[in-house]
Each structure stands twice: as structure tokens, then as C-alpha cells.
Scaffold this motif. Structure first.
Motif, PDB file in Angstrom:
ATOM      1  N   LEU A 147      11.036  38.496  12.318  1.00 40.63           N
ATOM      2  CA  LEU A 147      11.405  36.863  12.187  1.00 40.63           C
ATOM      3  C   LEU A 147      12.582  36.617  13.506  1.00 40.63           C
ATOM      4  O   LEU A 147      12.598  35.157  13.971  1.00 40.63           O
ATOM      5  N   TYR A 157      17.853  27.880  11.032  1.00 39.24           N
ATOM      6  CA  TYR A 157      16.798  28.686  10.421  1.00 39.24           C
ATOM      7  C   TYR A 157      16.790  28.061   8.956  1.00 39.24           C
ATOM      8  O   TYR A 157      15.658  28.465   8.382  1.00 39.24           O
ATOM      9  N   LYS A 158      17.694  27.482   8.491  1.00 46.89           N
ATOM     10  CA  LYS A 158      17.513  26.996   6.985  1.00 46.89           C
ATOM     11  C   LYS A 158      16.499  26.098   6.768  1.00 46.89           C
ATOM     12  O   LYS A 158      16.038  26.513   5.472  1.00 46.89           O
ATOM     13  N   ASP A 218      13.500  26.669   7.430  1.00 43.89           N
ATOM     14  CA  ASP A 218      12.285  27.578   7.396  1.00 43.89           C
ATOM     15  C   ASP A 218      12.356  28.143   6.209  1.00 43.89           C
ATOM     16  O   ASP A 218      11.445  29.254   5.775  1.00 43.89           O
ATOM     17  N   TRP A 225      14.829  30.507   6.053  1.00 35.77           N
ATOM     18  CA  TRP A 225      15.239  31.786   6.516  1.00 35.77           C
ATOM     19  C   TRP A 225      16.882  31.548   6.715  1.00 35.77           C
ATOM     20  O   TRP A 225      17.387  30.539   6.455  1.00 35.77           O
ATOM     21  N   THR A 226      17.566  32.789   7.139  1.00 38.16           N
ATOM     22  CA  THR A 226      18.833  32.903   7.330  1.00 38.16           C
ATOM     23  C   THR A 226      19.185  33.859   8.364  1.00 38.16           C
ATOM     24  O   THR A 226      18.057  34.486   8.662  1.00 38.16           O
ATOM     25  N   VAL A 229      17.301  37.665  11.788  1.00 36.28           N
ATOM     26  CA  VAL A 229      16.653  36.667  10.941  1.00 36.28           C
ATOM     27  C   VAL A 229      15.926  37.233   9.864  1.00 36.28           C
ATOM     28  O   VAL A 229      15.147  38.406  10.009  1.00 36.28           O
ATOM     29  N   ILE A 230      16.423  36.939   8.614  1.00 38.62           N
ATOM     30  CA  ILE A 230      15.724  37.300   7.341  1.00 38.62           C
ATOM     31  C   ILE A 230      15.298  36.378   6.366  1.00 38.62           C
ATOM     32  O   ILE A 230      15.893  34.893   6.416  1.00 38.62           O
ATOM     33  N   PRO A 231      14.381  36.315   5.502  1.00 36.66           N
ATOM     34  CA  PRO A 231      14.311  35.371   4.709  1.00 36.66           C
ATOM     35  C   PRO A 231      15.179  35.227   3.603  1.00 36.66           C
ATOM     36  O   PRO A 231      15.958  36.124   3.206  1.00 36.66           O
ATOM     37  N   ILE A 232      15.660  33.956   3.297  1.00 35.50           N
ATOM     38  CA  ILE A 232      17.133  33.828   2.697  1.00 35.50           C
ATOM     39  C   ILE A 232      17.009  34.563   1.315  1.00 35.50           C
ATOM     40  O   ILE A 232      17.913  34.539   0.735  1.00 35.50           O
TER      41      ILE A 232
END
Length: 301
Positions: free
Chosen positions: A117, A153-154, A156, A158-159, A181-184
Motif C-alpha cells: 500500500l 489515507y483515512k 481510503d 487505511w492508516t 501504510v496499512i489497512p486501518i
């Protein structure tokens, strides 16, 4: 884009190596010299009048020794600064990966396929060893970059998590704060896995606590980890993170954080340990997509 290039040219044109070398020397020597002077003062109070002349010779010898050490150290610092690829003025850092420049910190976009990401590096323009050694402006701008990345990124889902491994301080490293970047929805798992890994790292017997809960209310990493110590630090939202003082520097993996995050992202181990560089086309595409996200949150514009 033109504004970014203009900032880069300005920062490089105004770079003062002599001033930077003096700053690095002062930061490194301050605590050590203060300690030596306190010892000397205590000694001076205990001696009698008959020993004044001997003490004067001792002080002269100490000054001469410190001058020789300072001269050698100055030469070493200048060599490190002139060859450091992260000092912006050396122009060894390629412009095509730089995506943000503030007054004392700049940001690069990841140029490998390690994190699917995306990833970034936040780096002080001048030569600071780590976050505990940074000036206030540098530290705050690092945090501002991270806050802006979290915000951009919020939408999308993501965080980002940021991490720093600082060791071999005697070699005068340049601070690098890595950002992934990672999925929240993965954030809680990331916290759990890092806590478990830090409690297990470096065996059962260590001098310091295995893990420090770093919180904004207690001053963050700069107040909770003493200056001059090698450490690992991961931050989850600029308000909370974990830190670990590294006692066995050679045994602590240079890719400690990358391995944990990569495993949670289900990346192949070879990709985590030996990421491939992006092609010029892939890098250009990544930068274009990032600029669209970043523009509304760019605090440097």
C-alpha cells in the motif's frame, strides 16, 4: 511540483557545513563534557592550597587532551557529513523520491515493493542521529508529516504506522523514520504483535525494561527514552507507541519492524527482506497517485 523543486534548491544552496559540524559536535559532547567538568569541580573543592599548582597542571593537561580529541572528532564528523546520503545538501538523495520538504525535515516516497500500500521515509535535513537528539522544530515537523499522512489515507480506510531503529550511534547515523501504510482494521493486530515481539526480543535477561509505553502526555519518545541510547520505537497515531532500548545491537534485526508488518500484510518473506526497486514507470505512477491524496493535507504548501 515546481514549488517542491524550488524548496530543494533553496535548502541545498543555504546549507552550511561548518555550522552543521559544530552543531553535531556540540550535541555529542555536551553531556560528556558536563560530566567531566562536574567531576573536576568536586575535585577542586577538596584539594588544599598546597595543591593549587599541581591542579593547574592537571587542568592544562585536561584542556590539551580535550583539544586533541575535539580536533580528531571534528575531522571525523566532517567526513561523515560530506558523505552522508541523507544530508540534503550532498545531492546523493535523488530528487525523484522526495515528495515533501518542510523547514527542517523532508519526506521521500518508498521506491521498493516491500509494502503493497506504500511507504515513506521522514528525514531531518540536517544531521540528527534520532528523534531523541532532534531539535524541537525537527521533532514537531516529523509529527506533522505523520499526522498529515494519517489524515490523507483515512478516506481510503487505511492508516500509517511509523517506526525507527537507531543503533551504532558512535558511527554518527542520520535519523530515518520509516512509515508503512496499512489497512486501518489491521492496526489492533499490529499493536498486539509488536508488544509480543518486544517482550520476547533479546532474551530473558536485560538491564532495562523490555518495553516502554510511549505516550504523548508524558512527552513522547524524547522524554521517555534517555538521549544517547540505541532504541527501537514504533508509533501508532502520534499519541501512543512502544519503545525498546537495544542492548545487543548486533543481535537486533535491522528489519525487525518490516518483518512483523510484512507478515501481517501477507507479504512473501523474500519481498520483505529483499524488496525489488520500483521501475521508473512504477515510481512515477506511485508519486502521481500520492500527490492526488496528499495535496489537501500538505502542511508545507
Amino acid at each position: 511540483m515546481e514549488l517542491l523543486q524550488e524548496r530543494l534548491r533553496e535548502k541545498r544552496a543555504n546549507f552550511d557545513y561548518d555550522k552543521l559540524a559544530k552543531s553535531v559536535l556540540v550535541k555529542r559532547a555536551r553531556d560528556k563534557i558536563d560530566g567531566e567538568l562536574r567531576v573536576d569541580e568536586e575535585y577542586d573543592m577538596k584539594i588544599g592550597e598546597a595543591e593549587v599548582q599541581a591542579n593547574a597542571r592537571k587542568e592544562r593537561q585536561i584542556r590539551e587532551r580535550m583539544e586533541r580529541v575535539a580536533k580528531r572528532e571534528k575531522s571525523r564528523v566532517e567526513r561523515v557529513l560530506s558523505s552522508c546520503k541523507y544530508c540534503l545538501a550532498n545531492q546523493r538523495m535523488k530528487d525523484d523520491v522526495i515528495v515533501g520538504v518542510a523547514s527542517s525535515v523532508y519526506m521521500t516516497i518508498g521506491a521498493t515493493n516491500r509494502f503493497p500500500l506504500g511507504s515513506f521515509q521522514i528525514i531531518p535535513i540536517e544531521h540528527s542521529a534520532n528523534q531523541t537528539a532532534m531539535e524541537d522544530t525537527e521533532y514537531e515537523e516529523v509529527r506533522n508529516f505523520i499526522k498529515s499522512l494519517i489524515a490523507c489515507y483515512k478516506p481510503d480506510g487505511w492508516t500509517v504506522v511509523s517506526f525507527e531503529t537507531t543503533r551504532r550511534l558512535q558511527k554518527l547515523p542520520h535519523a530515518i523514520i520509516e512509515v508503512a501504510v496499512i489497512p486501518i482494521e489491521l492496526l489492533d493486530d499490529v499493536k498486539l504483535h509488536f508488544r509480543k515481539a518486544l517482550l520476547e526480543v533479546e532474551g530473558d535477561w536485560t538491564t532495562h525494561r523490555k518495553i516502554f509505553d510511549v505516550v504523548k502526555e508524558k512527552g513522547g519518545i524524547r522524554k521517555q527514552i534517555p538521549k544517547g541510547f540505541p532504541y527501537f520505537y514504533i508509533d501508532f497515531d502520534t499519541k501512543f507507541g512502544y519503545a525498546h532500548i537495544i542492548e545487543k545491537e548486533e543481535a537486533f534485526s535491522a528489519t525487525f519492524a518490516e518483518e512483523i508488518i510484512g507478515d501481517l500484510l501477507k507479504q512473501e518473506r523474500a519481498t520483505i527482506l529483499y524488496p525489488k526497486p520500483l521501475t521508473p514507470e512504477e515510481l512515477a505512477k506511485a508519486k502521481l497517485e500520492f500527490r492526488k491524496r496528499w495535496s489537501p493535507f500538505d502542511f508545507t504548501s
